[in-house]
Design a protein around this motif. Sequence first.
Motif, PDB file in Angstrom:
ATOM      1  N   UNK A 274       0.855  -1.193   0.000  1.00  0.00           N
ATOM      2  CA  UNK A 274       0.000   0.000   0.000  1.00  0.00           C
ATOM      3  C   UNK A 274       0.893   1.246   0.000  1.00  0.00           C
ATOM      4  N   UNK A 297      -8.355  -9.175   1.428  1.00  0.00           N
ATOM      5  CA  UNK A 297      -8.245  -7.716   1.569  1.00  0.00           C
ATOM      6  C   UNK A 297      -7.466  -7.129   0.386  1.00  0.00           C
ATOM      7  N   UNK A 430      -6.501   8.803  -0.265  1.00  0.00           N
ATOM      8  CA  UNK A 430      -7.712   7.974  -0.302  1.00  0.00           C
ATOM      9  C   UNK A 430      -7.554   6.937   0.797  1.00  0.00           C
ATOM     10  N   UNK A 431      -8.626   6.215   1.089  1.00  0.00           N
ATOM     11  CA  UNK A 431      -8.533   5.124   2.054  1.00  0.00           C
ATOM     12  C   UNK A 431      -8.669   3.799   1.321  1.00  0.00           C
ATOM     13  N   UNK A 432      -7.623   2.986   1.445  1.00  0.00           N
ATOM     14  CA  UNK A 432      -7.680   1.623   0.911  1.00  0.00           C
ATOM     15  C   UNK A 432      -8.587   0.838   1.844  1.00  0.00           C
TER      16      UNK A 432
ATOM     17  N   UNK B  63     -10.162   6.248   9.492  1.00  0.00           N
ATOM     18  CA  UNK B  63      -9.305   6.720   8.397  1.00  0.00           C
ATOM     19  C   UNK B  63     -10.034   7.524   7.329  1.00  0.00           C
ATOM     20  N   UNK B  70      -5.436   6.660   4.035  1.00  0.00           N
ATOM     21  CA  UNK B  70      -6.060   5.764   5.005  1.00  0.00           C
ATOM     22  C   UNK B  70      -5.937   4.317   4.592  1.00  0.00           C
ATOM     23  N   UNK B  71      -5.974   3.465   5.582  1.00  0.00           N
ATOM     24  CA  UNK B  71      -5.931   2.029   5.314  1.00  0.00           C
ATOM     25  C   UNK B  71      -6.867   1.358   6.300  1.00  0.00           C
ATOM     26  N   UNK B  72      -7.970   0.851   5.790  1.00  0.00           N
ATOM     27  CA  UNK B  72      -8.989   0.206   6.633  1.00  0.00           C
ATOM     28  C   UNK B  72      -8.931  -1.293   6.318  1.00  0.00           C
ATOM     29  N   UNK B  73      -8.158  -2.015   7.121  1.00  0.00           N
ATOM     30  CA  UNK B  73      -7.846  -3.409   6.781  1.00  0.00           C
ATOM     31  C   UNK B  73      -8.798  -4.403   7.396  1.00  0.00           C
ATOM     32  N   UNK B  74      -8.258  -5.552   7.770  1.00  0.00           N
ATOM     33  CA  UNK B  74      -9.095  -6.596   8.346  1.00  0.00           C
ATOM     34  C   UNK B  74      -9.050  -6.533   9.877  1.00  0.00           C
TER      35      UNK B  74
END
Lengths: 582, 278
Positions: A274, A297, A430-432, B63, B70-74
């Motif tokens: 990322x 993911x 942006x948000x991944x 995020x 941002x990183x909105x993971x698991x």
Amino acid sequence: MSKPREKTKDSISIAITGSGGAGVMTAGNLLLEVAAQAGWYGLMVRSSGPQIRGGEAAALLRFSHAPVECLDDRFDVLIGIDWQNIHRFADEIPLDASSVMLGDPDQGEPPEVFSARGASYVPLAFKQMAKALPGSWPNMIALGLAAGLAGLPADSVKAVLQKSLKKGGGEKMAANLAAAEAGYAAASSVPAMARLAGQAAHKAGKDARWLITGNQAAGFGAVRGGVRFCAAYPITPATEVLEWLAPALPKVGGTLVQAEDELASVNMIVGASYGGVPALTATAGPGLSLMTEAIGLAVAAEVPIVVVDVMRGGPSTGIPAKSEQSDVSIALYGLHGDAPRLVVAPNSIADCVSATQWAVHLAEALQSPAIVLSDQYFGQTRAVVDPPADIGLVGDRLKANAGAEGYKRYAITDSGISPMAVPGTPGTAYTADGLEHNERGLPSSQSGDHIRQLDKRAKKLAQFDYGERWAELEGEGELAVVTFGSCTGAAREALARAAAEGIKARLVSLRLLSPVQPERLAKALAGAKRVLVVEQNHTGQLYRYLRAEYDLPGEVRSFRHPGPLPMRPDEIHQQITEWSRS
Amino acid sequence: MNTVAAAAPLTAQAFKSDYKPIWCPGCGDYSVLSSFTKAFAKLNLRPENVAVVSGIGCSSRIPAYTNCYGFHGVHGRSLAAAAGLKLARPDLTVVVASGDGDGYSIGGNHFLHACRRNVDLTYVVMDNHVYGMTKGQPSPTTEPDWDSKLSPGGTGLRTFNPLVIALAAGANFVARAFAGDPNGTAEIIAEAMRTPGFSFVEILSPCVTFRPEQREWKQMVRPAPVTPTEDAARAARRLMSDDGMNIGVLFKGDRKPYQPPIGKGKKHPSDLEAEFAL
């Protein structure tokens, strides 16, 4: 010296066994280096019991003047430094009446399972011979003996030992050189073996052959493909990929971190990628099971990652140190949701370099996870190979430009690929997200966004032109053998034997397992009336996948068996000849 | 904190996105979001140089509510993703947001090892002693007698003490904040971000929907009656006996962050071939 039973043969197979600490693997590795030094091709498969130290060990070697990709159906020579639990290798070391067993009479007779096959036995007092040369080891006697039996030049033995024993100092070197010489000389007391057909050929400069394991090869392929970050969690038989990368990555400007578990290692590489740095981890089945959520993911958030799965016997803990191609289904199907992913399988030890490099390239180009299906056979086998050429493909993802107006991370495009902003780039934050999202990347549970993003992710993989690399296609005929991975070498050899008998058949070794390539495979199988799917697992995972996803021509049969026994040329050859005659 | 400020300093508002939070009215996480943006502005950061990483849960939605990367993971893995990001991109400022379920339960192992590894991250856990997103189940910090559908009559389990565990595992900065004081919390977050290594900030962030009694926290919290210590054992002793309502920086160490070099080696991959060539 008695007359050889046959004058020449295409390959020579030697097994060296003993209990842990006997130096079996050292002797085997040195023997392989001797062969390499002499201009031969060869490989050494490692097989050992579950113990960390003290368990039974076998170095399984095969030499030829042509490239060697698999073990033979039988062994010419079995050298037992001792016979402690060596009967456990009975199935892995097939002997017959023309095989010779050598062992130290002080260690007892060879196990009954071997003698029962009619192999002749020549006692040789390894221990006493070593004792007579203070500072030497019995495994060096075995090394010299094996080299002598194989017809390797004594000079090569000397050159390799001088190099490898340099650290041990003069006395140790002299003693062990003498031991190897004694072993070499003792070979003349054994009924002579057939000599290798053809000529040894040395290659130098950029054509110089490589001595490499599949695990090293996968690590090197990763570096060639542009991987600069690795998160590592040790697991047999994948650890050597990580151990090779640990010192290698810093040299090329990358880094490796040891993670606390596979959940962490896979999430670390997603995080690194990322951040814009091509990233990889390596694991085996149990680790892949743990990683599936984060691989999903990477599908949803479109983050390129590469996971090398060095397959071993499964399910569960299974048979950790032995090979099996039984992670096909988890690689192809093991993510929840509709989650397209890349699955690439190397088809030789050298191809572990190129296939991994290609996987990095594809992952980056398609902003997708790629699973590389290697296996223990490739991973831990050391082989003399022609140097794998750099395929010239590196990871190069489509990046967003700074300040891109109205930037949409997940914009719907013709190719399905949308520019990925790298953190640090102004104006494109942006948000991944693993949540379903709209084109901007904002969470959305609306059906329209869901279908658009599902289509986008499926389309980008389906539409990409994978070129000629999707499979190896060889030969022609109405019978086709379709296989992948480490069965390829045995299948190739089986087809060559069949061809020598006038049976025409073609080989399709799939390198790209996912996404499917229906048009390409249809073309490759055009005119085929019989398709034999060969794989090393219990349920026919590849066979089932091919039946589900492809319209295969004619009659389709599955030939398979689980590990840890390797797929041998003769068993495939038998299938081909029997089916051809029916 | 390698980020070099460019152009004019930004206001806290400039770090907020136009995306509307899904949080319930009165949720403590709104204040934490404003403390985040205040801290970023205070530190003179640029949104593009900050990454906010999270897992799953109400707090982990944060995020996308910022203008940062941002990183909105698991679920539970935010610290792993954040460590990967920071190790690969040491130039970025990486802040991790989590909750008591995400961070202390499913992500518990990563919490231990993140403290131990001491990567330069700021880890903010919004603790409301409940799983909110799944509508009210007990978390590791829930009181043993708290009644719920999933654990009728309470779990009967002792609560997890995240600050003591962070100290024992090697966190370099440990603080407790209260969402009801967004300015004070912004100060603490900023100090955590300024401190090299792994900084852990536990924020009492009330869930007014499933734990309405947490509205009382406002009356219960107090500034920690002690000055921050550099002695982890001492900090741990204090925390073992406090009632969980002392607010402030409780421990500040000077361990060197873990950051293996990246980008330094200049060899070409072909230089590595010699190792294999005969």
